[in-house]
Scaffold this motif. Sequence first.
Motif, PDB file in Angstrom:
ATOM      1  N   ARG A  38       6.677   7.292   2.268  1.00 32.37           N
ATOM      2  CA  ARG A  38       7.362   8.700   2.566  1.00 32.37           C
ATOM      3  C   ARG A  38       8.159   9.091   1.427  1.00 32.37           C
ATOM      4  O   ARG A  38       8.619  10.341   1.400  1.00 32.37           O
ATOM      5  N   LYS A  39       8.585   8.108   0.359  1.00 29.69           N
ATOM      6  CA  LYS A  39       9.378   8.692  -0.584  1.00 29.69           C
ATOM      7  C   LYS A  39       8.380   9.490  -1.770  1.00 29.69           C
ATOM      8  O   LYS A  39       8.969   9.836  -2.887  1.00 29.69           O
ATOM      9  N   GLY A  40       6.909   9.341  -1.613  1.00 30.12           N
ATOM     10  CA  GLY A  40       6.075   9.975  -2.404  1.00 30.12           C
ATOM     11  C   GLY A  40       5.840   9.160  -3.574  1.00 30.12           C
ATOM     12  O   GLY A  40       5.353   9.586  -4.691  1.00 30.12           O
ATOM     13  N   GLN A  41       6.416   8.026  -3.303  1.00 28.74           N
ATOM     14  CA  GLN A  41       5.632   6.764  -4.601  1.00 28.74           C
ATOM     15  C   GLN A  41       4.469   6.516  -4.658  1.00 28.74           C
ATOM     16  O   GLN A  41       4.036   6.344  -3.334  1.00 28.74           O
ATOM     17  N   PRO A  42       3.646   6.311  -5.591  1.00 24.45           N
ATOM     18  CA  PRO A  42       2.394   5.656  -5.491  1.00 24.45           C
ATOM     19  C   PRO A  42       2.200   4.650  -4.969  1.00 24.45           C
ATOM     20  O   PRO A  42       3.073   3.578  -5.182  1.00 24.45           O
ATOM     21  N   ILE A  43       0.960   4.172  -4.238  1.00 23.38           N
ATOM     22  CA  ILE A  43       0.689   3.006  -3.621  1.00 23.38           C
ATOM     23  C   ILE A  43      -0.666   2.479  -4.475  1.00 23.38           C
ATOM     24  O   ILE A  43      -1.410   3.324  -4.881  1.00 23.38           O
ATOM     25  N   VAL A  44      -1.119   1.141  -4.303  1.00 22.01           N
ATOM     26  CA  VAL A  44      -2.158   0.627  -4.964  1.00 22.01           C
ATOM     27  C   VAL A  44      -3.236   0.329  -3.787  1.00 22.01           C
ATOM     28  O   VAL A  44      -2.901  -0.428  -2.784  1.00 22.01           O
ATOM     29  N   ILE A  45      -4.553   0.715  -3.985  1.00 17.30           N
ATOM     30  CA  ILE A  45      -5.653   0.166  -3.178  1.00 17.30           C
ATOM     31  C   ILE A  45      -6.596  -0.471  -4.235  1.00 17.30           C
ATOM     32  O   ILE A  45      -6.879  -0.040  -5.388  1.00 17.30           O
ATOM     33  N   HIS A  46      -7.122  -1.682  -3.898  1.00 22.28           N
ATOM     34  CA  HIS A  46      -7.927  -2.362  -4.799  1.00 22.28           C
ATOM     35  C   HIS A  46      -9.160  -1.623  -4.788  1.00 22.28           C
ATOM     36  O   HIS A  46      -9.781  -1.024  -3.781  1.00 22.28           O
ATOM     37  N   GLY A  47      -9.918  -1.845  -6.129  1.00 27.02           N
ATOM     38  CA  GLY A  47     -11.281  -1.294  -6.081  1.00 27.02           C
ATOM     39  C   GLY A  47     -11.196   0.313  -6.011  1.00 27.02           C
ATOM     40  O   GLY A  47     -10.371   0.873  -6.196  1.00 27.02           O
ATOM     41  N   ASP A  48     -12.442   0.664  -5.411  1.00 23.92           N
ATOM     42  CA  ASP A  48     -12.461   2.235  -5.104  1.00 23.92           C
ATOM     43  C   ASP A  48     -12.158   2.367  -3.605  1.00 23.92           C
ATOM     44  O   ASP A  48     -12.125   3.613  -3.253  1.00 23.92           O
ATOM     45  N   GLY A  49     -11.767   1.412  -2.992  1.00 22.04           N
ATOM     46  CA  GLY A  49     -11.169   1.568  -1.473  1.00 22.04           C
ATOM     47  C   GLY A  49     -12.354   1.874  -0.466  1.00 22.04           C
ATOM     48  O   GLY A  49     -12.146   2.231   0.451  1.00 22.04           O
ATOM     49  N   THR A  50     -13.642   1.638  -0.910  1.00 20.57           N
ATOM     50  CA  THR A  50     -14.813   1.645   0.042  1.00 20.57           C
ATOM     51  C   THR A  50     -15.354   0.502   0.590  1.00 20.57           C
ATOM     52  O   THR A  50     -16.074   0.763   1.280  1.00 20.57           O
ATOM     53  N   SER A  51     -14.747  -0.838   0.122  1.00 18.50           N
ATOM     54  CA  SER A  51     -15.124  -1.725   0.931  1.00 18.50           C
ATOM     55  C   SER A  51     -14.598  -1.926   2.514  1.00 18.50           C
ATOM     56  O   SER A  51     -13.580  -1.227   2.463  1.00 18.50           O
ATOM     57  N   LEU A  52     -15.296  -2.448   3.313  1.00 18.67           N
ATOM     58  CA  LEU A  52     -15.255  -2.419   4.591  1.00 18.67           C
ATOM     59  C   LEU A  52     -14.207  -3.395   5.003  1.00 18.67           C
ATOM     60  O   LEU A  52     -14.196  -4.609   4.842  1.00 18.67           O
ATOM     61  N   TRP A  53     -13.279  -3.399   6.082  1.00 18.07           N
ATOM     62  CA  TRP A  53     -12.267  -4.347   6.545  1.00 18.07           C
ATOM     63  C   TRP A  53     -12.209  -3.997   8.039  1.00 18.07           C
ATOM     64  O   TRP A  53     -12.406  -3.178   8.601  1.00 18.07           O
ATOM     65  N   THR A  54     -11.839  -5.341   8.772  1.00 20.56           N
ATOM     66  CA  THR A  54     -11.458  -5.163  10.251  1.00 20.56           C
ATOM     67  C   THR A  54     -10.101  -5.651  10.617  1.00 20.56           C
ATOM     68  O   THR A  54      -9.770  -6.796  10.221  1.00 20.56           O
TER      69      THR A  54
END
Length: 340
Positions: A178-194
């Motif tokens: 909400r503050k517009g601060q960057p967050i981190v996603i590991h890798g390219d973000g395309t691995s699948l998760w449940t």
Amino acid sequence: MKVLFIGGTGLISEAVSKLAVERGMELYLFNRGERNEFVPEGAQVIQGDIRDAAGAAAALKGYEFDVVVDWIAFTPEHVQSDIELFAGKTKQYIFISSASAYQKPQKNYLITEETPLVNPYWQYSRDKIACEELLLEVHRTSGFPVTIVRPSHTYGVTAIPAALTSWAHPWSLVERIRKGQPIVIHGDGTSLWTLTHNTDFAKGFVGLLGNPEAIGEAVHITSDESLNWNQIYAAIGVAADREPKVVHISTDFIAAHTPAGTADGLIGDQAVSSVFDNSKIKRLVPEFTATVPFAEGIHRSVEWFEAHPQLCTVDTDWNKMLDTLISRHGVDAKLLSYYV
């Protein structure tokens, strides 16, 4: 049915406790009484500490249960104490293992209960595997009536489920978005998760209580919805009413530039695609189906936190760690582009 939950008020178990009471079960919770707000009306609390073997035996003396579920056993020592405490006093003992125990990375993208249990990356998972091995050996040799349940990433309204996040202050991620601060996603973000909502998990789990076909069996309970991490964080952004600013960083870089242990669960679980075949739980509990998509579940979580502003706390250390990680990654990326 007379059921004992050791714990019973945690992130996963509180939804199961509620449904068990709704289904008419006589439910007892054995815990230290620190989360009484999550005790469902109709459940009885026996106060005590399962880690105090003598005290637990005294508190539970004279009780017998159709089913005993230990929600907070994490090591073989914990399980051995339970075996000694409940052998001959229950018709079913359910151990809560973890889907993170499955082989990482697995040879087949689709995980079944027959997927090998091998995780060299995360001690938590190896301890759960050792617990399973001990319980199944005792089942084979003495008939101890064990059922093993392997949850994957299960969440409820008290959680903002993500990968690299603050577990103690989950609202920190929403606040950062909400503050517009960057967050981190590991890798390219395309691995699948449940991701599985605890109310869905509860439907499968309650169907195992007192189920004779589940004795001696291991089963996972998850949603059939698989999303990639880009989609997961986008859904969190929608629930937060702000599109996240995302920085993709490799898992190896995250592990190398965060405090020791920070990325263990990432390397040993979340960075690897996990899609589950739920045929077994649907065979054991035919009425089970997961009906809460993540887009709906995360909205419930954000609304719950907003209704409990005293819990919308921010982890300053986690924020600093994330800022440092992003800064270091930016410097490395600039150096790499310069030399290339």
